[in-house]
Design an enzyme around this catalytic site. Structure first.
Site, PDB file in Angstrom:
ATOM      1  N   PRO A 114      -1.472   0.059  19.172  1.00 25.48           N
ATOM      2  CA  PRO A 114      -1.623  -0.630  18.287  1.00 25.48           C
ATOM      3  C   PRO A 114      -2.143   0.558  17.119  1.00 25.48           C
ATOM      4  O   PRO A 114      -2.225   0.174  15.930  1.00 25.48           O
ATOM      5  CB  PRO A 114      -2.495  -2.106  17.735  1.00 25.48           C
ATOM      6  CG  PRO A 114      -3.731  -1.078  19.311  1.00 25.48           C
ATOM      7  CD  PRO A 114      -2.570  -0.532  20.510  1.00 25.48           C
ATOM      8  N   HIS A 117       0.563  -1.156  -0.055  1.00 22.97           N
ATOM      9  CA  HIS A 117       0.129   0.183  -0.080  1.00 22.97           C
ATOM     10  C   HIS A 117       0.631   1.415  -0.261  1.00 22.97           C
ATOM     11  O   HIS A 117       1.893   1.480   0.548  1.00 22.97           O
ATOM     12  CB  HIS A 117      -0.958   0.443   1.303  1.00 22.97           C
ATOM     13  CG  HIS A 117      -1.767  -0.870   1.002  1.00 22.97           C
ATOM     14  ND1 HIS A 117      -2.626  -0.898   2.046  1.00 22.97           N
ATOM     15  CD2 HIS A 117      -2.695  -1.743   0.097  1.00 22.97           C
ATOM     16  CE1 HIS A 117      -3.690  -2.118   1.911  1.00 22.97           C
ATOM     17  NE2 HIS A 117      -4.002  -2.965   0.467  1.00 22.97           N
ATOM     18  N   TYR A 141       4.839   6.680   9.868  1.00 20.57           N
ATOM     19  CA  TYR A 141       4.278   5.900   9.214  1.00 20.57           C
ATOM     20  C   TYR A 141       4.616   4.293   8.309  1.00 20.57           C
ATOM     21  O   TYR A 141       4.899   3.341   8.755  1.00 20.57           O
ATOM     22  CB  TYR A 141       2.639   5.733   8.661  1.00 20.57           C
ATOM     23  CG  TYR A 141       1.844   4.412   8.441  1.00 20.57           C
ATOM     24  CD1 TYR A 141       1.087   4.722   9.455  1.00 20.57           C
ATOM     25  CD2 TYR A 141       1.386   3.367   7.636  1.00 20.57           C
ATOM     26  CE1 TYR A 141      -0.259   3.926   9.878  1.00 20.57           C
ATOM     27  CE2 TYR A 141       0.984   2.433   8.196  1.00 20.57           C
ATOM     28  CZ  TYR A 141      -0.503   2.797   8.916  1.00 20.57           C
ATOM     29  OH  TYR A 141      -1.427   1.759   9.276  1.00 20.57           O
ATOM     30  N   TYR A 193      -8.363   4.316   9.054  1.00 24.44           N
ATOM     31  CA  TYR A 193      -8.622   5.086  10.370  1.00 24.44           C
ATOM     32  C   TYR A 193      -9.534   5.998  10.829  1.00 24.44           C
ATOM     33  O   TYR A 193      -9.274   6.828  10.174  1.00 24.44           O
ATOM     34  CB  TYR A 193      -6.998   5.515  10.655  1.00 24.44           C
ATOM     35  CG  TYR A 193      -5.677   4.241  10.906  1.00 24.44           C
ATOM     36  CD1 TYR A 193      -5.012   4.425   9.674  1.00 24.44           C
ATOM     37  CD2 TYR A 193      -5.741   4.162  12.648  1.00 24.44           C
ATOM     38  CE1 TYR A 193      -4.286   3.737  10.012  1.00 24.44           C
ATOM     39  CE2 TYR A 193      -4.284   2.733  12.250  1.00 24.44           C
ATOM     40  CZ  TYR A 193      -3.595   2.965  11.490  1.00 24.44           C
ATOM     41  OH  TYR A 193      -2.753   1.994  11.106  1.00 24.44           O
ATOM     42  N   LYS A 247       3.634  -0.050  14.771  1.00 24.13           N
ATOM     43  CA  LYS A 247       4.642  -0.586  15.060  1.00 24.13           C
ATOM     44  C   LYS A 247       5.455  -1.381  16.119  1.00 24.13           C
ATOM     45  O   LYS A 247       6.715  -1.664  15.798  1.00 24.13           O
ATOM     46  CB  LYS A 247       4.931   1.119  15.601  1.00 24.13           C
ATOM     47  CG  LYS A 247       4.694   2.073  15.076  1.00 24.13           C
ATOM     48  CD  LYS A 247       5.665   2.071  13.790  1.00 24.13           C
ATOM     49  CE  LYS A 247       4.952   3.773  12.551  1.00 24.13           C
ATOM     50  NZ  LYS A 247       6.062   3.174  11.404  1.00 24.13           N
TER      51      LYS A 247
HETATM   52  C1  PHB Z   1      -3.842  -5.006  11.775  1.00 25.20           C
HETATM   53  O1  PHB Z   1      -3.768  -4.908  10.105  1.00 25.20           O
HETATM   54  O2  PHB Z   1      -4.207  -5.972  12.177  1.00 25.20           O
HETATM   55  C2  PHB Z   1      -3.788  -3.353  11.722  1.00 25.20           C
HETATM   56  C3  PHB Z   1      -3.149  -2.607  11.155  1.00 25.20           C
HETATM   57  C4  PHB Z   1      -2.840  -1.145  11.304  1.00 25.20           C
HETATM   58  C5  PHB Z   1      -2.907  -1.402  12.901  1.00 25.20           C
HETATM   59  C6  PHB Z   1      -3.450  -1.979  13.596  1.00 25.20           C
HETATM   60  C7  PHB Z   1      -3.093  -2.943  13.542  1.00 25.20           C
HETATM   61  O3  PHB Z   1      -2.516   0.010  13.492  1.00 25.20           O
END
Ligand code: PHB
Ligand code: APR
Length: 394
Positions: free
Chosen positions: A296, A76, A388, A205, A300
């Site tokens: 999470p 991505h 990121y 998000y 990271k």
């Molecule tokens: C996940 O795909 O489990 C995932 C992705 C982004 C995050 C946390 C978990 O910030």
């Protein structure tokens, strides 16, 4: 008499930190033995996160364990920030000079590493019991454990504590040596794995009055979604239809549609920020979750564990090839510079996107203004993007 073994580096824990370290040391011609108290199957099926920074991807490829990741991972070049019912894309490629992320589940990375260890004669002992570490303030540290009921003692030059937050290595360091820094968050994440084609090509998000929501994925058939919930939420109070209903409400945006599917797995995780300093004592070196935990929101955890052991493997290689101790002596200081920057980013993403129980209306408006700023200022978007995709490895 315990069965005695000898190796150069004894590693406790076969998570990302332990297995990446063991294979990196092998590539440097350094012996290691990994002891893990869970079974290989358990470790390879444990559902965790799945976002790999550019630097992590490059290292796994360099180590020769990136072939399946390259084949099956989803690359991505952006994410979407969604708030006030509208989505805004953060273009990593444009803002970071071409960098991206790879969606590839942590347990798939572990499968590839275990296969590589097995294919190169690596020694990873699963299902050991009663692991303890000794004499790491001396020249011959030891790991004691039981394997198939037999007492074993592994003598090594160094011990790597890669046994996660709840492991035995950090607590084995004498009291008064370590300083702990911690921040608990007043919320958790309810996460699901669903047999539903991801409803968005990239991660979404979302900030919403009812709380944070995240749309992520594993494959073109499997979605991974999260909802902000109370830290002590009871999963039994969340039947599947209630979860989908809440996801529809929080992720709603401009005629966008969320595709439902059968929920394969669901669970609730707490959220904390945690760092211990220093990350070493004598010949015991902590790496990954045994030394630091990030919420999470920034994806990271795994990447930070890999960054630590990359520094540790180099320092151990320097010691074994030249006898030079300097990189080893500066291991903690070197790791912590990056650890705190990543802690800052993870705290910032968490603070910007979640609803806090004690917030006042001013904070709500400030959060929305921050999201508006990040999605309308190139400078602010670049800050998010470069963190990121992954800050430069030390
Ligand atoms: C996940 O795909 O489990 C995932 C992705 C982004 C995050 C946390 C978990 O910030
Ligand atoms: N003896 C042997 N093994 C142990 C012990 C013990 N006493 N305690 C824990 N372990 C094992 C766990 O079973 C686990 O497999 O240590 C391993 C630690 O792995 P992780 O918790 O995955 O930690 P780490 O390798 O540092 O990776 C951090 O993993 O949990 C995710 O979100 C986290 O992404 C982050 C990454």
């Amino acid at each position: 008499m315990p069965i005695s073994l000898r190796t150069q580096v004894g590693i406790v824990g076969a998570g990302p930190a332990g297995l990446v370290l063991s294979h990196l040391l092998y590539l440097h011609g350094i012996d290691s033995i990994v002891v893990e108290n869970r079974s290989r199957q358990y470790v390879e099926e444990r559902v965790r996160a799945g976002v790999l920074e550019q630097g992590t991807v490059d290292l796994l490829v360099e180590m020769g364990v990136g072939e399946r990741m390259k084949r099956e991972g989803l690359v991505h070049y952006g994410i979407e920030l969604r708030f006030a019912g509208h989505g805004h894309r953060i273009d990593f490629q444009e803002l970071t000079g071409g960098k991206g992320i790879t969606i590839y589940a942590q347990h798939e990375v572990l499968k590839d590493l275990n296969n590589a260890r097995a294919a190169t004669g690596g020694q990873v002992f699963f299902e050991v019991e009663d692991v303890s570490v000794h004499d790491f303030d001396g020249a011959r540290p030891k790991i004691r454990y039981k394997k198939d009921g037999n007492a074993c003692e592994l003598t090594c030059d160094f011990i790597a504590g890669c046994d996660g937050f709840h492991g035995i290595c950090r607590p084995s360091i004498p009291s008064g040596v370590l300083t702990e820094y911690e921040r608990q968050y007043p919320f958790g994440w309810l996460g699901i794995l669903a047999e539903a084609p991801p409803s968005s090509a990239e991660l979404v998000y979302t900030h919403h009055d009812r709380g944070f929501a995240l749309l992520s994925m594993r494959t073109p058939q499997i979605s991974r979604l999260y909802l902000q919930c109370d830290p002590d939420e009871d999963i039994d109070r969340w039947p599947d239809e209630r979860i989908w209903q809440e996801l529809h409400v929080r992720l709603a945006s401009d005629g966008w549609k969320l595709t439902e599917g059968q929920i394969l797995q669901k669970g609730i995780t707490g959220m904390r920020s945690f760092v211990v300093e220093p990350m070493q004592y004598g010949r015991l070196f902590l790496a990954g979750d045994s030394a630091h935990i990030v919420p999470p929101t920034g994806a990271k955890g795994l990447n930070l564990a890999v960054a630590d052991v990359r520094i540790l493997a180099r320092a151990l290689n320097q010691y074994h090839t030249t006898g030079g101790r300097d990189p080893l002596d500066r291991y903690s200081e070197t790791c912590l510079r990056r650890v705190w920057k990543v802690q800052r980013f993870s705290w910032w993403m968490t603070s910007m996107l979640h609803r806090f129980p004690d917030e006042n209306p001013f904070d709500q408006r400030r959060q929305l203004a921050e999201l508006d700023y990040v999605t309308s200022s190139r400078a602010a978007a670049t800050t998010l993007a470069e963190n990121y995709v992954g800050l430069p490895m030390e």
